[in-house]
Write an enzyme that holds these catalytic residues in place. Structure first.
Site, mmCIF file in Angstrom:
data_model
loop_
_atom_site.group_PDB
_atom_site.id
_atom_site.type_symbol
_atom_site.label_atom_id
_atom_site.label_comp_id
_atom_site.label_asym_id
_atom_site.label_seq_id
_atom_site.Cartn_x
_atom_site.Cartn_y
_atom_site.Cartn_z
ATOM 1 N N SER A 1 2.986 6.098 2.613
ATOM 2 C CA SER A 1 4.134 5.252 2.951
ATOM 3 C C SER A 1 5.235 6.066 3.612
ATOM 4 C CB SER A 1 4.686 4.603 1.674
ATOM 5 O OG SER A 1 5.952 4.023 1.891
ATOM 6 N N TYR B 1 8.090 4.645 -6.614
ATOM 7 C CA TYR B 1 7.028 4.231 -5.691
ATOM 8 C C TYR B 1 6.753 5.338 -4.665
ATOM 9 C CZ TYR B 1 4.836 1.958 -1.692
ATOM 10 O OH TYR B 1 4.004 1.661 -0.644
#
Length: 335
Positions: free
Chosen positions: A127, A152
């Site tokens: 990501s 995350y």
């Protein structure tokens, strides 16, 4: 070839499965169909894939070590595209253990499956959030990514580290994919475009964080899928000349690579909202709110490595991409 795609009922996984099937591959899709968001949307995606004779769906949780081990042992997968994860930055503030289960234990189970079953190439979702506190733009795979600002993001950085260790120890070719703000038809309900569209059509106000003073490298789903499809054929090879001191963090003496997959242009959040208002033919009422914990001000992808490797650069404009999403949303929800 025979592919395993994890997160097959998810936004990106669904589109990747479609692309692989269209190219004539056999695809085994795995998902746990959890209720992080509307399960009926996930099921609708799977329902579109199941008519393909070359597609098979398995409902398994990534964190179920024994089930994943058995699944791999029986599967004989040639390539694995690992897209399943607990998504969302803000949700990681509320439910951190879900990220440890899916993104850490789940990723380890996939690596172990690849290790013990001669998988020839593992591609996995990282990501843009791994860039964290980095301020130099555009974000480059040659930059260090040691200061994530959400759990995350930390789990995605951990996935890259875990993958490198398996590439080094066991020679598993691994490719990390740093996605930048993916949007488009069949998108996730927890993402801004979906939430904004729903709210505007229901005459409700939208929440705009940091008073709209944010920029994102919005990347259309078809561009993401095309990059993945091309990269699955580019199997990383060890580079014996590489060293930590002189080499890029995105490469290694192991069969390991990391790429940014982004549109290479940073768009102001308010321009993104304007494109949505134009596509809907309605003006949004806006709640201007302060910055949220875990958010970053701006993202922008340096995709030179990606282009040099596969000769492809994402190119869908935000205006056109947002219109495609709105057309899908109106048709799917009959609005």
């Amino acid at each position: 070839m025979k592919f395993l795609v994890t997160g097959a009922a998810g936004f990106i996984g669904f589109h990747v499965c479609k692309r692989l099937l269209a190219a004539g591959h056999q695809v085994i899709g795995l998902d746990n169909l959890n209720d992080y968001y509307d399960v009926s949307l996930k099921q609708a995606r799977i329902d579109l894939l199941t008519p393909h004779t070359a597609f098979q769906f398995e409902k398994i949780d990534l964190a179920d070590r024994q089930s994943i081990a058995t699944f791999f042992a029986e599967g004989n997968f040639e390539r694995v595209i690992h897209l399943a994860a607990q998504a969302g930055v803000r949700y990681s503030l509320e439910n951190p253990h879900a990220y440890a289960d899916a993104n850490l234990a789940g990723h380890l189970n996939i690596l172990e499956g690849c290790r013990h079953n001669q998988v020839k190439h593992l591609l996995y979702a990282s990501s843009s959030s791994v860039y964290g506190l980095n301020r130099k733009l555009p974000f480059s795979v040659n930059d260090a990514v040691d200061h994530p600002v959400s759990l995350y993001a930390a789990t995605k950085k951990a996935n890259e580290l875990m993958s490198h260790s398996y590439a080094h120890l066991y020679g598993i070719p691994v490719t990390g994919l740093r996605f930048f703000t993916v949007y488009g038809p069949w998108g996730r309900p927890d993402m801004a475009l979906f939430k904004f569209t729903k709210a505007i059509l229901e005459d409700k106000a939208i929440d705009v964080y940091n008073h709209g003073k944010m920029r994102r490298d919005f990347t259309y789903i078809d561009d993401i899928v095309e990059a993945i499809f091309r990269l699955q054929d580019i199997v990383p090879k060890p580079n014996p000349e590489w060293t930590v001191e002189s080499g890029s963090p995105a490469e290694s003496s192991a069969p390991y690579r990391v790429y940014n997959i982004g549109n290479s242009s940073s768009v102001a959040l308010m321009d993104y909202i304007s494109a949505l208002e134009k596509a809907l033919g309605k003006t949004a009422r806006k709640n201007m709110l302060p910055m949220q914990a875990g958010d970053v001000l701006e993202t922008s992808a340096d995709t030179h490595d990606l282009y040099n490797t596969i000769g492809f650069k994402p190119q869908m404009s935000v205006e056109e991409g947002v219109k495609h999403f709105v057309d899908w949303y109106r048709a799917f929800y009959h609005q």
